[in-house]
Design an enzyme around this catalytic site. Structure first.
Site, PDB file in Angstrom:
ATOM      1  N   HIS A  12       0.829  -1.205   0.000  1.00 41.53           N
ATOM      2  CA  HIS A  12       0.000   0.000   0.000  1.00 41.53           C
ATOM      3  C   HIS A  12       0.866   1.259   0.000  1.00 41.53           C
ATOM      4  O   HIS A  12       2.063   1.231   0.306  1.00 41.53           O
ATOM      5  CB  HIS A  12      -0.918   0.014   1.224  1.00 41.53           C
ATOM      6  CG  HIS A  12      -0.181   0.029   2.523  1.00 41.53           C
ATOM      7  ND1 HIS A  12       0.364   1.176   3.060  1.00 41.53           N
ATOM      8  CD2 HIS A  12       0.125  -0.955   3.388  1.00 41.53           C
ATOM      9  CE1 HIS A  12       0.960   0.902   4.195  1.00 41.53           C
ATOM     10  NE2 HIS A  12       0.835  -0.388   4.427  1.00 41.53           N
ATOM     11  N   GLU A  89      -1.831  -6.914   7.702  1.00 43.34           N
ATOM     12  CA  GLU A  89      -0.482  -6.753   8.237  1.00 43.34           C
ATOM     13  C   GLU A  89      -0.344  -7.573   9.516  1.00 43.34           C
ATOM     14  O   GLU A  89      -1.335  -8.021  10.108  1.00 43.34           O
ATOM     15  CB  GLU A  89      -0.227  -5.259   8.524  1.00 43.34           C
ATOM     16  CG  GLU A  89       1.136  -4.925   9.100  1.00 43.34           C
ATOM     17  CD  GLU A  89       2.305  -5.332   8.211  1.00 43.34           C
ATOM     18  OE1 GLU A  89       2.554  -6.550   8.121  1.00 43.34           O
ATOM     19  OE2 GLU A  89       2.969  -4.441   7.653  1.00 43.34           O
TER      20      GLU A  89
END
Length: 224
Positions: A12, A89
């Protein structure tokens, strides 16, 4: 050789917690202006890649990143982003949103290296993750087994869907997620460096094995 499939793993764009150097695992926070711009530059560089499917973690920063990349793609009109919690994550427990330097100092107290730099250079990924869980006062941070069990579920789903199809698949995830995952899957990827925001790591899968084609690439970025 089978048709296999190809994965483009994209980290990202920069978020505000990245900018402020704070731990960012399952915390949801938006991209910075620079983060959005870098993703768009990355998307322009991928504009001619025909993706057959798109996945992301279910956190806002990856969904936002995937959306920008699809906006820039020339063959993405019929594609939708499939959000998967498996590709989140690493979870840092009570360390979430705390200062990076302070957290790693706490982890190093558990590991016992002379410096944090020694920890990064000498400890394996599993050792670092297991120490993070021990250092977290609540012990809620993911250890390596918990992380890998979660990631593996997502990988199995992708392979089940795309193996031997010849598909090109976009997967937008997170720096540690992609790095630790590829470190475990690709034998030739030894001690991989942290990933840059909006970077691309390309992996082909065929004959039951993952093959690294590129890692942490940003030279495809195009000017806005």
């Amino acid at each position: 050789m089978s048709k296999g499939c190809t994965f483009y793993f994209v980290r990202h764009g920069e978020t505000y917690l990245n900018l402020y150097r704070r731990m960012q695992g399952w915390s949801n926070i938006q991209l910075t202006e620079k983060g959005s711009e870098d993703v768009r530059r990355s998307g322009k560089g991928l504009a001619n890649v025909k993706f057959d499917a798109v996945y992301s973690s279910d956190l806002s920063r990856t969904i936002e990143t995937a959306g920008i990349i699809l906006e820039e793609n020339k063959d993405a009109d019929d594609l939708i982003v499939h959000a998967m919690p498996e590709f989140r994550e690493v979870f840092f427990g009570s360390f979430e949103a705390q200062g990076v330097d302070e957290v790693w100092a706490s982890i190093n107290e558990v590991m016992g290296y002379p410096t944090v730099g020694d920890l990064w250079s000498k400890a394996t990924v599993p050792e670092q993750m297991n120490a993070t869980k021990k250092a977290d006062p609540y012990h809620h941070a993911e250890n390596y087994l918990e992380f890998w069990t979660r990631i593996e579920k997502g990988l199995i789903e992708l392979i089940k869907t795309h193996r031997d199809t010849g598909d090109t698949v976009l997967v937008v995830a997170h720096g540690n997620t992609i790095r630790y995952m590829l470190n475990g899957l690709v034998p030739e990827l030894v001690a991989p460096q942290p990933l840059l925001n909006a970077s691309v790591s390309k992996v082909s899968y065929y004959d039951g094995l993952y093959h690294l084609e590129s890692y942490n690439q940003v030279d495809h970025f195009r000017d806005l």
